[in-house]
Design an enzyme around this catalytic site. Structure first.
Site, PDB file in Angstrom:
ATOM      1  N   LYS A   1       0.863  -1.190   0.000  1.00 13.39           N
ATOM      2  CA  LYS A   1       0.000   0.000   0.000  1.00 13.39           C
ATOM      3  C   LYS A   1       0.888   1.225   0.000  1.00 13.39           C
ATOM      4  O   LYS A   1       2.030   1.181   0.466  1.00 13.39           O
ATOM      5  CB  LYS A   1      -0.891   0.031   1.247  1.00 13.39           C
ATOM      6  CG  LYS A   1      -2.136   0.873   1.071  1.00 13.39           C
ATOM      7  CD  LYS A   1      -3.249   0.121   0.359  1.00 13.39           C
ATOM      8  CE  LYS A   1      -4.457   0.977   0.126  1.00 13.39           C
ATOM      9  NZ  LYS A   1      -5.607   0.193  -0.337  1.00 13.39           N
TER      10      LYS A   1
HETATM   11  P1  NAD Z   1     -12.823   7.686  -3.326  1.00 11.47           P
HETATM   12  O1  NAD Z   1     -11.838   8.732  -3.058  1.00 11.47           O
HETATM   13  O2  NAD Z   1     -13.267   7.431  -4.729  1.00 11.47           O
HETATM   14  O3  NAD Z   1     -14.143   7.945  -2.461  1.00 11.47           O
HETATM   15  C1  NAD Z   1     -14.151   8.096  -1.075  1.00 11.47           C
HETATM   16  C2  NAD Z   1     -15.513   8.647  -0.675  1.00 11.47           C
HETATM   17  O4  NAD Z   1     -15.614   8.631   0.739  1.00 11.47           O
HETATM   18  C3  NAD Z   1     -15.738  10.096  -1.111  1.00 11.47           C
HETATM   19  O5  NAD Z   1     -17.085  10.235  -1.530  1.00 11.47           O
HETATM   20  C4  NAD Z   1     -15.500  10.887   0.173  1.00 11.47           C
HETATM   21  O6  NAD Z   1     -16.206  12.092   0.190  1.00 11.47           O
HETATM   22  C5  NAD Z   1     -16.039   9.913   1.188  1.00 11.47           C
HETATM   23  N1  NAD Z   1     -15.562  10.099   2.544  1.00 11.47           N
HETATM   24  C6  NAD Z   1     -14.290  10.291   2.973  1.00 11.47           C
HETATM   25  N2  NAD Z   1     -14.279  10.399   4.321  1.00 11.47           N
HETATM   26  C7  NAD Z   1     -15.551  10.269   4.725  1.00 11.47           C
HETATM   27  C8  NAD Z   1     -16.204  10.263   5.986  1.00 11.47           C
HETATM   28  N3  NAD Z   1     -15.501  10.433   7.099  1.00 11.47           N
HETATM   29  N4  NAD Z   1     -17.522  10.072   6.005  1.00 11.47           N
HETATM   30  C9  NAD Z   1     -18.238   9.900   4.885  1.00 11.47           C
HETATM   31  N5  NAD Z   1     -17.692   9.892   3.674  1.00 11.47           N
HETATM   32  C10 NAD Z   1     -16.374  10.071   3.595  1.00 11.47           C
HETATM   33  O7  NAD Z   1     -12.229   6.350  -2.671  1.00 11.47           O
HETATM   34  P2  NAD Z   1     -12.619   4.840  -2.972  1.00 11.47           P
HETATM   35  O8  NAD Z   1     -11.638   4.304  -3.928  1.00 11.47           O
HETATM   36  O9  NAD Z   1     -14.069   4.724  -3.235  1.00 11.47           O
HETATM   37  O10 NAD Z   1     -12.267   4.182  -1.565  1.00 11.47           O
HETATM   38  C11 NAD Z   1     -13.203   4.144  -0.497  1.00 11.47           C
HETATM   39  C12 NAD Z   1     -12.848   2.975   0.404  1.00 11.47           C
HETATM   40  O11 NAD Z   1     -12.881   1.776  -0.369  1.00 11.47           O
HETATM   41  C13 NAD Z   1     -11.450   3.045   1.016  1.00 11.47           C
HETATM   42  O12 NAD Z   1     -11.484   2.466   2.297  1.00 11.47           O
HETATM   43  C14 NAD Z   1     -10.637   2.185   0.074  1.00 11.47           C
HETATM   44  O13 NAD Z   1      -9.465   1.684   0.683  1.00 11.47           O
HETATM   45  C15 NAD Z   1     -11.646   1.113  -0.230  1.00 11.47           C
HETATM   46  N6  NAD Z   1     -11.360   0.343  -1.437  1.00 11.47           N
HETATM   47  C16 NAD Z   1     -11.292   0.942  -2.652  1.00 11.47           C
HETATM   48  C17 NAD Z   1     -11.008   0.167  -3.761  1.00 11.47           C
HETATM   49  C18 NAD Z   1     -10.956   0.745  -5.153  1.00 11.47           C
HETATM   50  O14 NAD Z   1     -10.786  -0.033  -6.101  1.00 11.47           O
HETATM   51  N7  NAD Z   1     -11.118   2.034  -5.342  1.00 11.47           N
HETATM   52  C19 NAD Z   1     -10.774  -1.202  -3.630  1.00 11.47           C
HETATM   53  C20 NAD Z   1     -10.876  -1.785  -2.376  1.00 11.47           C
HETATM   54  C21 NAD Z   1     -11.172  -0.988  -1.289  1.00 11.47           C
END
Ligand code: NAD
Length: 431
Positions: free
Chosen positions: A121
């Site tokens: 990561k």
């Molecule tokens: P992203 O940046 O596209 O979206 C994150 C979202 O969460 C945004 O809408 C933001 O406004 C919101 N957010 C942030 N802090 C917040 C809070 N305290 N309360 C409410 N909303 C909040 O990111 P993403 O890629 O969608 O990732 C989100 C989660 O999913 C993370 O934990 C990430 O590690 C996990 N994840 C993502 C992927 C991927 O392929 N993108 C894969 C596995 C896991």
């Protein structure tokens, strides 16, 4: 013009202040599985800490010609099963311990779904919303250069995470390729289609979640059609999960982002909320819904709760008030170990992050395979293969949970840690 150096490195890791350190949670979860598996002390020592931790401080030229120093990390937890794999996060609260936790969770995630990767990561301490696009490009290219001693298609393959996207991956791929003098698409996944990305990657995390939620509802007497769903976080994982779950007949009663949440007990029109977010930068203020806080979102009356934002959202202070029957962890580490015990006692089924959001890394693996072969699949092929992986992984974990009378998280850990421990042990210690 004189050059000013603004050093942001002195910032404390305020994001985790007063909250549970995610690395402590990750180690606690690992140790519980290690106890069940009877792992020896040596393996516990090896697997409870990362193999490599790189910290970089690097300057970036800002648009006003000043220079600003940023801090970034790249961590590889374990590479016994294959190259390290894991996203890159841009966030003001990124810390080494957070990245270490996320890297460890990646090792387990790749093992749960049986793809030949280890866990890694990366992250940069930055609020990307405060940078222009050109500043963001320079930051990304310099960070990619700083960590280039670790990354590579056979060493460590980054992907998007919070606040990074396919454009970020394009810059990293280009920077790495410039250093080598030829295109190396397999160094990152989550790239745009035109430079070696995979069909279906953008939706893969959410689609993988949909597949495991579909399996879970079969065991609960619920039906996805008509199920009420609340989604915290409206980014890549959350917004697409809301859209796909709605397509399957679910009623999306609440969604939120950093600025707050919206609620409509009769269901939100997800496509309109997406358009609103594109125009206004937030879901907040959407007509045809009540405003709620992020705390309220987690506690709304619903059947399925999808945390899709950050760590430490479901804790001892709210777990008791959660009404959902199923929690599908799209986010990594949204539930603390203490909260897990409360949810389990309440009979709530938690589909753990290392299973529930593994669709993203699974299609990243497909992207890497396609890049290496220079032979690309259709979206239908990608989605069918993803479904096979997710359904099998759900059933593998469910069987362990039933056979050993464990909750789904512990069962997923037993499967994953067992696989990583076996590979680590078989490879042995060199010299
Ligand atoms: P992203 O940046 O596209 O979206 C994150 C979202 O969460 C945004 O809408 C933001 O406004 C919101 N957010 C942030 N802090 C917040 C809070 N305290 N309360 C409410 N909303 C909040 O990111 P993403 O890629 O969608 O990732 C989100 C989660 O999913 C993370 O934990 C990430 O590690 C996990 N994840 C993502 C992927 C991927 O392929 N993108 C894969 C596995 C896991």
């Amino acid at each position: 013009m004189t050059t000013m150096i603004r050093n942001d490195n002195q910032q404390p890791n305020v994001g985790m202040e007063g909250r549970r350190n995610p690395y402590d949670s990750a180690v606690e979860q690992f140790m519980q599985a290690a106890d069940i598996l009877g792992l020896d002390e040596g393996l516990r020592q090896v697997l409870s800490q990362p193999k490599r931790e790189l910290i970089v401080h690097f300057p970036v030229r800002m648009d006003d010609n000043s220079m600003k120093v940023f801090t970034g990390f790249r961590v590889q937890h374990n590479v016994a099963r294959g190259p390290a794999k894991g996203g890159i996060r841009y966030h003001q609260d990124v810390s080494l311990d957070e990245v270490k936790a996320l890297a460890m969770w990646m090792s387990w995630k790749c093992a749960v779904v049986g793809i030949p990767y280890g866990g890694g990561k990366g992250g940069v301490i930055v609020d990307p919303k405060k940078l222009s696009i050109t500043e963001l490009e320079r930051l990304t290219r310099r960070y990619a250069t700083e960590i280039s001693m670790l990354i590579g298609p056979y060493q460590d393959i980054p992907a998007p995470d919070v606040n990074t996207n396919s454009q970020t991956m394009a810059w990293i791929m280009d920077t790495f390729s410039q250093h080598h003098g030829y295109s190396i698409p397999g160094v990152v996944t989550g790239k745009p289609l035109s430079i070696g990305g995979s069909a279906g990657r953008n939706e893969a995390t959410a689609r993988g979640l949909l597949f495991v939620v579909r399996e879970a509802v079969k065991h609960t007497g619920l039906s996805l059609s008509g199920a009420r769903v609340a989604v915290q976080g409206f980014g890549n994982a959350g917004a697409i999960a809301a859209r796909l779950l709605k397509q399957d007949g679910a009623i999306i009663v609440a969604v939120s982002d950093t600025q707050g949440g919206i609620y409509n007990k009769n269901g939100l029109d997800v496509a309109s909320v997406l358009r609103w977010k594109e125009e206004h930068g937030t879901v907040k203020g959407f007509h045809d819904a009540e405003a709620i806080s992020n705390e309220q979102l987690l506690e709304v009356d619903c059947d399925i709760l999808v945390p899709a934002a950050l760590e430490n959202q479901i804790t001892v202070s709210n777990a008791d008030r959660i009404k959902a029957k199923i929690i599908g962890e799209a986010a990594n580490g949204p539930t603390t170990p203490e909260a897990d015990r409360i949810l389990h006692a309440k009979g709530i089924i938690v589909l753990p992050d290392i299973l529930a959001n593994a669709g993203g890394v699974t299609v990243s693996y497909f992207e890497w395979v396609q890049d290496i072969q220079s032979y690309f699949w259709t979206e239908q092929e990608v989605n069918e293969r993803l479904e096979r992986v997710m359904v099998k992984s759900f059933n593998d974990v469910y069987k362990i949970a039933q056979d050993k009378n464990l909750d789904m998280r512990t069962a997923a850990y037993v499967l994953a840690v067992g696989r990583v421990a076996e590979a680590t042990k078989l490879r042995g210690i060199y010299p």
